[in-house]
Design a protein around this motif. Structure first.
Motif, PDB file in Angstrom:
ATOM      1  N   ALA A 115       0.846  -1.196   0.000  1.00 43.26           N
ATOM      2  CA  ALA A 115       0.000   0.000   0.000  1.00 43.26           C
ATOM      3  C   ALA A 115       0.884   1.250   0.000  1.00 43.26           C
ATOM      4  CB  ALA A 115      -0.920  -0.011   1.213  1.00 43.26           C
ATOM      5  N   PHE A 116       1.180   1.768  -1.173  1.00 44.28           N
ATOM      6  CA  PHE A 116       2.010   2.963  -1.315  1.00 44.28           C
ATOM      7  C   PHE A 116       1.287   3.960  -2.195  1.00 44.28           C
ATOM      8  CE2 PHE A 116       5.093  -0.184  -0.084  1.00 44.28           C
ATOM      9  CZ  PHE A 116       5.901   0.521   0.783  1.00 44.28           C
ATOM     10  N   PRO A 117       1.571   5.229  -2.120  1.00 47.25           N
ATOM     11  CA  PRO A 117       2.669   5.829  -1.374  1.00 47.25           C
ATOM     12  C   PRO A 117       2.386   5.920   0.122  1.00 47.25           C
ATOM     13  CG  PRO A 117       1.432   7.542  -2.476  1.00 47.25           C
ATOM     14  CD  PRO A 117       0.825   6.225  -2.896  1.00 47.25           C
ATOM     15  N   ILE A 118       3.483   6.022   0.864  1.00 47.20           N
ATOM     16  CA  ILE A 118       3.424   6.315   2.295  1.00 47.20           C
ATOM     17  C   ILE A 118       3.915   7.745   2.445  1.00 47.20           C
ATOM     18  CG2 ILE A 118       4.399   5.812   4.562  1.00 47.20           C
ATOM     19  CD1 ILE A 118       4.705   2.908   3.632  1.00 47.20           C
ATOM     20  N   SER A 119       3.122   8.569   3.102  1.00 45.63           N
ATOM     21  CA  SER A 119       3.470   9.992   3.238  1.00 45.63           C
ATOM     22  C   SER A 119       3.575  10.405   4.692  1.00 45.63           C
ATOM     23  CB  SER A 119       2.403  10.865   2.567  1.00 45.63           C
ATOM     24  OG  SER A 119       2.297  10.554   1.207  1.00 45.63           O
ATOM     25  N   LYS A 146       8.324  17.546  -4.113  1.00 45.93           N
ATOM     26  CA  LYS A 146       8.471  16.317  -4.908  1.00 45.93           C
ATOM     27  C   LYS A 146       9.879  16.090  -5.421  1.00 45.93           C
ATOM     28  CE  LYS A 146       4.057  15.490  -4.587  1.00 45.93           C
ATOM     29  NZ  LYS A 146       3.633  14.738  -3.452  1.00 45.93           N
ATOM     30  N   SER A 147      10.883  16.748  -4.829  1.00 47.24           N
ATOM     31  CA  SER A 147      12.265  16.516  -5.265  1.00 47.24           C
ATOM     32  C   SER A 147      12.730  15.151  -4.771  1.00 47.24           C
ATOM     33  CB  SER A 147      13.194  17.626  -4.788  1.00 47.24           C
ATOM     34  OG  SER A 147      13.202  17.716  -3.370  1.00 47.24           O
ATOM     35  N   VAL A 197       7.751  11.384   1.097  1.00 50.62           N
ATOM     36  CA  VAL A 197       6.837  10.454   0.440  1.00 50.62           C
ATOM     37  C   VAL A 197       7.680   9.278  -0.052  1.00 50.62           C
ATOM     38  CG1 VAL A 197       5.258  10.095  -1.493  1.00 50.62           C
ATOM     39  CG2 VAL A 197       5.292  12.299  -0.306  1.00 50.62           C
ATOM     40  N   VAL A 198       7.266   8.073   0.304  1.00 49.31           N
ATOM     41  CA  VAL A 198       7.900   6.849  -0.190  1.00 49.31           C
ATOM     42  C   VAL A 198       6.924   6.253  -1.198  1.00 49.31           C
ATOM     43  CG1 VAL A 198       8.805   4.585   0.426  1.00 49.31           C
ATOM     44  CG2 VAL A 198       9.081   6.499   2.020  1.00 49.31           C
ATOM     45  N   ARG A 199       7.402   6.083  -2.436  1.00 55.74           N
ATOM     46  CA  ARG A 199       6.501   5.674  -3.521  1.00 55.74           C
ATOM     47  C   ARG A 199       7.197   4.704  -4.457  1.00 55.74           C
ATOM     48  NH1 ARG A 199       8.648   7.922  -7.854  1.00 55.74           N
ATOM     49  NH2 ARG A 199       9.697   9.923  -7.738  1.00 55.74           N
ATOM     50  N   PHE A 200       6.399   4.111  -5.317  1.00 55.12           N
ATOM     51  CA  PHE A 200       6.951   3.246  -6.344  1.00 55.12           C
ATOM     52  C   PHE A 200       7.733   4.075  -7.355  1.00 55.12           C
ATOM     53  CE2 PHE A 200       3.100   0.763  -5.130  1.00 55.12           C
ATOM     54  CZ  PHE A 200       3.776  -0.297  -4.555  1.00 55.12           C
ATOM     55  N   TYR A 201       8.698   3.459  -8.006  1.00 55.30           N
ATOM     56  CA  TYR A 201       9.464   4.136  -9.047  1.00 55.30           C
ATOM     57  C   TYR A 201       8.600   4.396 -10.272  1.00 55.30           C
ATOM     58  CZ  TYR A 201      14.156   4.415  -7.270  1.00 55.30           C
ATOM     59  OH  TYR A 201      15.260   4.788  -6.553  1.00 55.30           O
ATOM     60  N   VAL A 211       9.458 -15.012  -1.386  1.00 56.10           N
ATOM     61  CA  VAL A 211      10.292 -14.854  -0.206  1.00 56.10           C
ATOM     62  C   VAL A 211      11.710 -14.506  -0.640  1.00 56.10           C
ATOM     63  CG1 VAL A 211      11.265 -16.043   1.792  1.00 56.10           C
ATOM     64  CG2 VAL A 211       8.890 -16.446   1.140  1.00 56.10           C
ATOM     65  N   GLY A 212      12.285 -13.494  -0.019  1.00 58.20           N
ATOM     66  CA  GLY A 212      13.629 -13.062  -0.364  1.00 58.20           C
ATOM     67  C   GLY A 212      13.690 -11.996  -1.436  1.00 58.20           C
ATOM     68  N   ALA A 213      12.559 -11.653  -2.035  1.00 55.16           N
ATOM     69  CA  ALA A 213      12.528 -10.619  -3.076  1.00 55.16           C
ATOM     70  C   ALA A 213      12.737  -9.246  -2.446  1.00 55.16           C
ATOM     71  CB  ALA A 213      11.202 -10.663  -3.820  1.00 55.16           C
ATOM     72  N   ILE A 214      13.237  -8.326  -3.234  1.00 57.99           N
ATOM     73  CA  ILE A 214      13.484  -6.957  -2.783  1.00 57.99           C
ATOM     74  C   ILE A 214      12.639  -6.007  -3.625  1.00 57.99           C
ATOM     75  CG2 ILE A 214      15.191  -5.117  -2.640  1.00 57.99           C
ATOM     76  CD1 ILE A 214      17.298  -7.295  -2.205  1.00 57.99           C
ATOM     77  N   VAL A 215      12.020  -5.027  -2.976  1.00 57.48           N
ATOM     78  CA  VAL A 215      11.297  -3.980  -3.673  1.00 57.48           C
ATOM     79  C   VAL A 215      12.037  -2.669  -3.420  1.00 57.48           C
ATOM     80  CG1 VAL A 215       9.159  -2.663  -3.804  1.00 57.48           C
ATOM     81  CG2 VAL A 215       9.064  -5.119  -3.490  1.00 57.48           C
ATOM     82  N   SER A 216      12.372  -1.955  -4.490  1.00 53.47           N
ATOM     83  CA  SER A 216      13.025  -0.654  -4.380  1.00 53.47           C
ATOM     84  C   SER A 216      11.971   0.433  -4.509  1.00 53.47           C
ATOM     85  CB  SER A 216      14.063  -0.480  -5.491  1.00 53.47           C
ATOM     86  OG  SER A 216      15.086  -1.436  -5.357  1.00 53.47           O
ATOM     87  N   LEU A 217      12.032   1.402  -3.607  1.00 50.28           N
ATOM     88  CA  LEU A 217      11.059   2.491  -3.584  1.00 50.28           C
ATOM     89  C   LEU A 217      11.775   3.828  -3.641  1.00 50.28           C
ATOM     90  CD1 LEU A 217       9.041   0.917  -0.680  1.00 50.28           C
ATOM     91  CD2 LEU A 217       8.279   1.034  -3.053  1.00 50.28           C
ATOM     92  N   ALA A 218      11.185   4.763  -4.350  1.00 49.79           N
ATOM     93  CA  ALA A 218      11.730   6.113  -4.431  1.00 49.79           C
ATOM     94  C   ALA A 218      11.275   6.918  -3.219  1.00 49.79           C
ATOM     95  CB  ALA A 218      11.250   6.792  -5.714  1.00 49.79           C
ATOM     96  N   VAL A 219      12.151   7.817  -2.773  1.00 53.49           N
ATOM     97  CA  VAL A 219      11.831   8.705  -1.658  1.00 53.49           C
ATOM     98  C   VAL A 219      11.943  10.134  -2.173  1.00 53.49           C
ATOM     99  CG1 VAL A 219      12.426   9.398   0.691  1.00 53.49           C
ATOM    100  CG2 VAL A 219      12.811   7.041  -0.030  1.00 53.49           C
TER     101      VAL A 219
END
Length: 87
Positions: A5-9, A79-80, A14-18, A65-73
């Motif tokens: 459940a993103f973004p997290i603000s 929004k920089s 803000v942490v969001r998907f790329y 299991v073991g997967a990594i998700v990268s999120l933009a901050v």
């Protein structure tokens, strides 16, 4: 697995998907040798950045299991782009 459940603000970040719009910033960061002087990795080429970003865009679940998700901050107010966090 369930989708995240993103973004997290917060008030500040803000942490969001790329997204594709992150490409130019990734190029600027990973093309600067000075930013990698104390990091145990080399700057990436534009082709390597494109390959990495292609994997990140649309990655909305951990998958296995073991997967990594990268999120933009990014900064909430303007929004920089700040960087990346990995789960």
């Amino acid at each position: 697995m369930e989708s995240l459940a993103f973004p997290i603000s917060t008030d500040r970040l803000v942490v969001r998907f790329y997204e594709q719009r992150d490409r130019e910033l990734e190029l600027a960061i990973h093309g600067d040798d000075r930013l990698f002087s104390d990091v145990p990795m080399n700057p990436r080429t534009p082709a390597e950045i494109d390959e990495s970003l292609e994997k990140r865009v649309g990655q909305h679940s951990l998958g296995e299991v073991g997967a990594i998700v990268s999120l933009a901050v990014e900064v909430a107010t303007d929004k920089s782009y700040v960087g990346v966090v990995q789960l």
